[in-house]
Scaffold this motif. Structure first.
Motif, PDB file in Angstrom:
ATOM      1  N   LYS A 115      55.611 -20.892 -49.810  1.00  0.00           N
ATOM      2  CA  LYS A 115      56.025 -19.630 -50.754  1.00  0.00           C
ATOM      3  C   LYS A 115      56.604 -18.516 -49.800  1.00  0.00           C
ATOM      4  O   LYS A 115      57.383 -17.610 -50.205  1.00  0.00           O
ATOM      5  CB  LYS A 115      54.910 -19.260 -51.478  1.00  0.00           C
ATOM      6  CG  LYS A 115      54.539 -20.096 -52.486  1.00  0.00           C
ATOM      7  CD  LYS A 115      53.096 -19.540 -53.642  1.00  0.00           C
ATOM      8  CE  LYS A 115      52.497 -20.499 -54.040  1.00  0.00           C
ATOM      9  NZ  LYS A 115      51.006 -20.261 -53.899  1.00  0.00           N
ATOM     10  N   ASP A 116      56.169 -18.492 -48.430  1.00  0.00           N
ATOM     11  CA  ASP A 116      56.461 -17.497 -47.721  1.00  0.00           C
ATOM     12  C   ASP A 116      56.466 -16.039 -48.270  1.00  0.00           C
ATOM     13  O   ASP A 116      57.395 -15.454 -48.328  1.00  0.00           O
ATOM     14  CB  ASP A 116      58.035 -17.731 -47.307  1.00  0.00           C
ATOM     15  CG  ASP A 116      58.313 -17.209 -46.078  1.00  0.00           C
ATOM     16  OD1 ASP A 116      57.480 -16.802 -45.157  1.00  0.00           O
ATOM     17  OD2 ASP A 116      59.469 -16.624 -45.492  1.00  0.00           O
ATOM     18  N   GLN A 117      55.416 -15.891 -48.946  1.00  0.00           N
ATOM     19  CA  GLN A 117      55.041 -14.793 -49.544  1.00  0.00           C
ATOM     20  C   GLN A 117      54.662 -13.471 -48.638  1.00  0.00           C
ATOM     21  O   GLN A 117      54.117 -13.604 -47.708  1.00  0.00           O
ATOM     22  CB  GLN A 117      53.918 -14.741 -50.501  1.00  0.00           C
ATOM     23  CG  GLN A 117      54.104 -13.913 -51.739  1.00  0.00           C
ATOM     24  CD  GLN A 117      52.882 -14.300 -52.779  1.00  0.00           C
ATOM     25  OE1 GLN A 117      52.481 -15.297 -52.516  1.00  0.00           O
ATOM     26  NE2 GLN A 117      52.630 -13.495 -53.581  1.00  0.00           N
ATOM     27  N   ARG A 118      55.525 -12.368 -48.760  1.00  0.00           N
ATOM     28  CA  ARG A 118      55.476 -11.075 -47.674  1.00  0.00           C
ATOM     29  C   ARG A 118      54.107 -10.182 -48.123  1.00  0.00           C
ATOM     30  O   ARG A 118      53.797 -10.253 -49.390  1.00  0.00           O
ATOM     31  CB  ARG A 118      56.726 -10.227 -47.814  1.00  0.00           C
ATOM     32  CG  ARG A 118      57.460 -10.738 -46.705  1.00  0.00           C
ATOM     33  CD  ARG A 118      58.464  -9.577 -46.251  1.00  0.00           C
ATOM     34  NE  ARG A 118      59.321 -10.277 -45.428  1.00  0.00           N
ATOM     35  CZ  ARG A 118      59.519 -10.277 -44.197  1.00  0.00           C
ATOM     36  NH1 ARG A 118      58.238  -9.859 -43.519  1.00  0.00           N
ATOM     37  NH2 ARG A 118      60.390 -10.796 -43.468  1.00  0.00           N
ATOM     38  N   ASP A 119      53.349  -9.897 -47.297  1.00  0.00           N
ATOM     39  CA  ASP A 119      52.240  -8.704 -47.437  1.00  0.00           C
ATOM     40  C   ASP A 119      53.164  -7.375 -47.455  1.00  0.00           C
ATOM     41  O   ASP A 119      53.923  -6.979 -46.613  1.00  0.00           O
ATOM     42  CB  ASP A 119      51.451  -8.681 -46.175  1.00  0.00           C
ATOM     43  CG  ASP A 119      50.258  -7.871 -46.226  1.00  0.00           C
ATOM     44  OD1 ASP A 119      49.976  -7.511 -47.485  1.00  0.00           O
ATOM     45  OD2 ASP A 119      49.608  -7.390 -45.156  1.00  0.00           O
ATOM     46  N   MET A 120      52.931  -6.569 -48.698  1.00  0.00           N
ATOM     47  CA  MET A 120      53.663  -5.495 -48.963  1.00  0.00           C
ATOM     48  C   MET A 120      52.887  -4.141 -48.638  1.00  0.00           C
ATOM     49  O   MET A 120      52.841  -3.221 -49.574  1.00  0.00           O
ATOM     50  CB  MET A 120      54.074  -5.430 -50.306  1.00  0.00           C
ATOM     51  CG  MET A 120      55.174  -6.533 -50.469  1.00  0.00           C
ATOM     52  SD  MET A 120      56.540  -6.828 -49.444  1.00  0.00           S
ATOM     53  CE  MET A 120      57.469  -5.608 -49.865  1.00  0.00           C
ATOM     54  N   LEU A 121      51.939  -4.431 -47.612  1.00  0.00           N
ATOM     55  CA  LEU A 121      51.123  -3.227 -47.272  1.00  0.00           C
ATOM     56  C   LEU A 121      52.019  -2.103 -46.853  1.00  0.00           C
ATOM     57  O   LEU A 121      51.414  -0.883 -47.162  1.00  0.00           O
ATOM     58  CB  LEU A 121      50.012  -3.805 -46.172  1.00  0.00           C
ATOM     59  CG  LEU A 121      48.788  -2.967 -46.197  1.00  0.00           C
ATOM     60  CD1 LEU A 121      48.178  -3.257 -47.531  1.00  0.00           C
ATOM     61  CD2 LEU A 121      47.794  -3.372 -44.953  1.00  0.00           C
ATOM     62  N   LEU A 122      52.972  -2.122 -45.988  1.00  0.00           N
ATOM     63  CA  LEU A 122      53.504  -1.123 -45.248  1.00  0.00           C
ATOM     64  C   LEU A 122      54.672  -0.824 -46.385  1.00  0.00           C
ATOM     65  O   LEU A 122      55.762  -1.357 -46.436  1.00  0.00           O
ATOM     66  CB  LEU A 122      53.959  -1.275 -43.888  1.00  0.00           C
ATOM     67  CG  LEU A 122      52.907  -1.712 -43.067  1.00  0.00           C
ATOM     68  CD1 LEU A 122      53.369  -2.157 -41.630  1.00  0.00           C
ATOM     69  CD2 LEU A 122      51.946  -0.503 -42.709  1.00  0.00           C
ATOM     70  N   ASP A 123      54.914   0.430 -46.432  1.00  0.00           N
ATOM     71  CA  ASP A 123      56.134   1.169 -47.452  1.00  0.00           C
ATOM     72  C   ASP A 123      57.174   1.073 -46.511  1.00  0.00           C
ATOM     73  O   ASP A 123      56.960   1.686 -45.396  1.00  0.00           O
ATOM     74  CB  ASP A 123      55.758   2.356 -47.943  1.00  0.00           C
ATOM     75  CG  ASP A 123      54.623   2.448 -48.497  1.00  0.00           C
ATOM     76  OD1 ASP A 123      54.215   1.253 -49.344  1.00  0.00           O
ATOM     77  OD2 ASP A 123      53.692   3.470 -48.588  1.00  0.00           O
ATOM     78  N   PRO A 124      58.373   0.994 -46.905  1.00  0.00           N
ATOM     79  CA  PRO A 124      59.709   1.225 -45.887  1.00  0.00           C
ATOM     80  C   PRO A 124      59.608   2.727 -45.837  1.00  0.00           C
ATOM     81  O   PRO A 124      59.174   3.397 -46.760  1.00  0.00           O
ATOM     82  CB  PRO A 124      60.653   0.866 -46.957  1.00  0.00           C
ATOM     83  CG  PRO A 124      60.298  -0.153 -47.902  1.00  0.00           C
ATOM     84  CD  PRO A 124      58.672   0.279 -47.893  1.00  0.00           C
ATOM     85  N   MET A 125      60.012   3.346 -44.720  1.00  0.00           N
ATOM     86  CA  MET A 125      60.207   4.593 -44.340  1.00  0.00           C
ATOM     87  C   MET A 125      61.872   5.022 -44.288  1.00  0.00           C
ATOM     88  O   MET A 125      62.389   5.363 -43.310  1.00  0.00           O
ATOM     89  CB  MET A 125      59.591   4.976 -43.083  1.00  0.00           C
ATOM     90  CG  MET A 125      58.108   4.807 -42.838  1.00  0.00           C
ATOM     91  SD  MET A 125      57.599   5.069 -41.213  1.00  0.00           S
ATOM     92  CE  MET A 125      55.927   5.649 -41.471  1.00  0.00           C
ATOM     93  N   THR A 126      62.293   4.900 -45.525  1.00  0.00           N
ATOM     94  CA  THR A 126      63.775   5.212 -45.491  1.00  0.00           C
ATOM     95  C   THR A 126      64.202   6.589 -45.225  1.00  0.00           C
ATOM     96  O   THR A 126      65.344   6.786 -44.795  1.00  0.00           O
ATOM     97  CB  THR A 126      64.307   4.779 -46.896  1.00  0.00           C
ATOM     98  OG1 THR A 126      63.668   5.534 -47.880  1.00  0.00           O
ATOM     99  CG2 THR A 126      64.525   3.300 -46.995  1.00  0.00           C
ATOM    100  N   ASN A 127      63.220   7.493 -45.237  1.00  0.00           N
ATOM    101  CA  ASN A 127      63.543   8.862 -45.040  1.00  0.00           C
ATOM    102  C   ASN A 127      63.182   9.090 -43.525  1.00  0.00           C
ATOM    103  O   ASN A 127      62.351  10.373 -43.286  1.00  0.00           O
ATOM    104  CB  ASN A 127      62.867   9.802 -45.995  1.00  0.00           C
ATOM    105  CG  ASN A 127      61.159   9.517 -46.146  1.00  0.00           C
ATOM    106  OD1 ASN A 127      61.027   8.445 -45.616  1.00  0.00           O
ATOM    107  ND2 ASN A 127      60.606  10.551 -46.530  1.00  0.00           N
TER     108      ASN A 127
END
Lengths: 514, 192
Positions: A115-127
């Motif tokens: 499934k190659d499911q990602r761990d979404m623990l870390l938020d993107p830091m777009t700012n």
């Protein structure tokens, strides 16, 4: 010949002292990066960097997600390890790693669930531009990013904003001077926008005023791609510099010398002269970590060599077995073939292909024995031609050094600055007597390190032994003092007793007297 | 006759002044202890094993400095130590008493240990921890492999095991070329 004459006369400026121009064999420079499929099992060693090994955070049978931290870093000089895909931990045991000793390292075996499911623990830091550099640095540390150029030094350490040594210039190292390797080249062509964005993040983290993207003149398409993107942004802080092709220009200190004319003193770091070098792949990984919150789970490697039917650049998951990757390139039988991990100049020979790819793997080469024999011939006596000294990028005297190492004269070798050797292999390459000079230096360095370890252990043992002697002496003294005290009290008691006895003896008399 | 007197007087005065200078110098530049023994002690591996016949590394260093014994009695130090001591003393190197052995550390089989503390007392570097009637254990990082704890143990529960080879401590061997071998053979013959 004419070029070196011109250099000596001062008409052209050489990029740095010494160096060689080997046949580059960049067969894969035109082939775009292919994604390697997931193998049946991924083997993730607990140490993929310079520094202390990690401790596992998962048990056998645990389900993990892609990018989930499965081993935590121990100590400062270390980087955590993440699961390369989602799946189940099937075992944790020792397995061979890419190391010249052939020794193993405890590794976590993960069976992918597909499934190659990602761990979404870390938020993107777009700012990221508003974020504190320390926060971004922590993100780089948490994502397990190490230098992807081959040395695998934990990147967050280099990204420290140090007040005493402010970084003015960030150098993006797109040199890739090792023959065969083209992974950074392809990354620059295909991901130039991401790399440039990552470079901006690094500059923000360090407060650097300018950046140089250094590329050798055999990668003109990469130069164009990077230039186009720089122009698109209209950024005058970043400049793309084209350097003549020369090995080992990709080595940090040599590159700094080529670009700035400044030499990094022996035993010092580039930050001491206000410079920081980053590899192309590392900067892309930093961008992924900050913009997407992705930990490092894959990297680009070059699979090449005369024994590989279809050489290619591949995006592989860390932990993929080399046998699986070679099979993707059409190589399945390993008779009369030698496997190299890294480039042909500095890479190490591996004994078998059942070894996983780690963060520091830049390339996988398979060279036929016949081709290897041409490069590795019988060692003959040194004829004192001096070619090795001419090509040494750090101005050592390799033939003398090799003599000292061969004869175990380690102190003399150290006096000839053995430890400044960068092991680039230029001296071995030009030696007409086929002396394996770098091999001797590695031997000498290893023996010296061993001797220093023994000496420091002896020093510790001596202190412990002296401490024990002192303690025994103190205990003896204390015992003696106690005994003396006891004897003194006994004596005084006995004196008292006799006095009492005398008293009692005299008492009846007094009674009688009374 | 007069000349003779002058000669005796002048030389006598010189000798007197020189004697006083030397006497002052020997007091002013006096060094405590034996500096040579200190240097030898620094070369020894400090296992304190007593295999040289002396109660520790320092006593052996003192004896070597006084030329009482040969330079080849330190077994754990091996050939390298012997050569560096011979070099320091300016004497001919001699072949070692015993074969160099692999580095070992002591290991207590805890289920057999009766907690008698005899090995703790024997350990020259305090690398064994434990208390009366409690299991003892060896701090492997500090054990010098001197084997002094084996003999006093009443239940023979201590093993000497080979020191594990660490990946970080691995070092490259000499290249297996003909010339490297020739050099090694020449060195061997030189030592004998």
């Amino acid at each position: 010949m004419i070029k070196s004459l011109l250099n000596t006369l001062g008409f052209t400026s050489p990029p740095f002292d010494g160096g060689i121009t080997p046949n580059m064999c960049k067969w894969t420079e035109g082939s775009s990066i292919k994604t390697c499929p997931l193998p049946p099992v991924l083997i993730v060693p607990l140490k993929q960097h310079i520094g202390q090994p990690c401790t596992p955070l998962v048990k056998i049978g645990d389900l993990v997600l892609r990018g989930q931290k499965i081993a935590k870093a121990e100590g400062y000089l270390s980087a955590p390890v993440h699961a390369p895909t989602s799946g189940k931990v099937i075992k944790i045991e020792e397995h061979a790693i890419p190391h010249p000793s052939g020794m193993g390292m405890v590794s976590i075996f993960i069976e992918p669930d597909g499934k190659d499911q990602r761990d979404m623990l870390l938020d993107p830091m777009t700012n990221w531009l508003q974020r504190d550099p320390a926060e971004l640095r922590e993100r780089v540390r948490m994502c397990g990013i190490v230098g992807l150029g081959g040395a695998a030094f934990p990147t967050f350490i280099k990204l420290l904003k140090d007040q005493r040594h402010p970084i003015e210039t960030v150098i993006l190292n797109g040199i890739e001077c090792e023959p065969f390797l083209t992974n950074d080249h392809r990354l620059m062509v295909e991901n130039s926008a991401t790399i440039l964005h990552g470079l901006h993040i690094v500059m923000h983290m360090l407060g650097a005023k300018k950046a140089i993207i250094a590329i050798e003149d055999n990668k003109i398409d990469a130069v164009q791609a990077m230039r186009e993107n720089v122009d698109l942004l209209g950024d005058d802080l970043i400049r793309v510099e084209v350097l003549p092709t020369r090995y080992p220009q990709g080595s940090e200190k040599q590159l700094i010398e080529s670009l700035t004319g400044k030499q990094v003193p022996a035993g010092k770091l580039p930050m001491h002269i206000g410079v920081l070098c980053q590899n192309i792949g590392t900067v892309k990984a930093i961008d992924d970590a900050v913009m997407l919150g992705h930990a490092i789970t894959e990297r680009v490697i070059t699979v090449s060599g005369d024994a590989v039917p279809n050489p290619a650049n591949m995006l592989v998951r860390l932990g993929t077995s080399m046998r699986f990757i070679y099979a993707q390139c059409g190589l399945e039988k390993f008779d009369n073939i030698q496997i190299l991990h890294g480039g042909p100049m500095m890479g190490e020979r591996l004994r078998h292909p059942d070894i996983p790819v780690i963060k520091s793997s830049t390339g996988l080469l398979a060279i036929s024995d016949a081709r290897m024999k041409v490069a590795h011939q019988v060692e003959e006596p040194c004829i004192r031609c001096g070619h090795c000294s001419e090509v040494c990028p750090v101005n050592l005297v390799p033939n003398l050094l090799a003599d000292h190492c061969r004869n175990d004269q380690l102190e003399r070798a150290a006096n000839y600055d053995l430890f400044d050797c960068i092991e680039c292999g230029a001296c071995s390459y030009v030696c007409p007597s086929h002396i394996p000079l770098v091999h001797y230096f590695r031997y000498g360095k290893g023996q010296t390190a061993q001797m220093r370890r023994e000496q420091s252990f002896a020093e510790v043992s001596r202190l412990r032994s002296e401490g024990r002697d002192a303690r025994l002496q103190r205990e003896k003294d204390e015992k003696a003092a106690k005994r003396r005290k006891l004897r003194a009290t006994l004596r005084s008691e006995s004196v008292l007793n006799t006095a009492n006895e005398e008293k009692t003896a005299t008492q009846p008399k007094t009674e009688v007297n009374d | 006759m007069e000349q003779l007197l002058y000669a005796i007087l002048s030389l006598g005065t010189f000798a007197f002044i020189a004697g006083i200078t030397l006497a002052i110098a020997s007091k002013a530049f006096h060094i405590e202890g034996d500096p040579l023994a200190d240097k030898i002690d620094a070369l020894l591996p400090q296992t304190q094993c007593g295999q040289c016949g002396y109660p520790g590394c320092r006593p052996y260093a003192d004896a070597v400095a006084k030329l009482e014994v040969n330079v080849n009695h330190c077994v754990p130090g091996g050939e390298r130590t012997m050569l560096s001591i011979a070099d320091l003393m300016g004497v001919e190197p001699k072949a070692l008493d015993e074969e160099e052995s692999v580095p070992v550390v002591a290991f207590v089989r805890e289920d057999e240990c009766i907690g008698c503390t005899l090995c703790i007392k024997a350990c020259p570097v305090d690398a064994i921890i434990g208390a009366p009637k409690q299991y003892h254990t060896v701090v492997a990082d500090q054990c010098t492999g001197c084997v002094l704890c084996l003999e006093p143990c009443p239940v023979d529960c201590i093993d000497m095991i080979q020191k594990p080879e660490l990946l970080e401590h691995w070092s490259w061997p000499l290249p297996e070329t003909h010339r490297a071998q020739l050099g090694a053979e020449r060195r061997e013959s030189h030592h004998d």
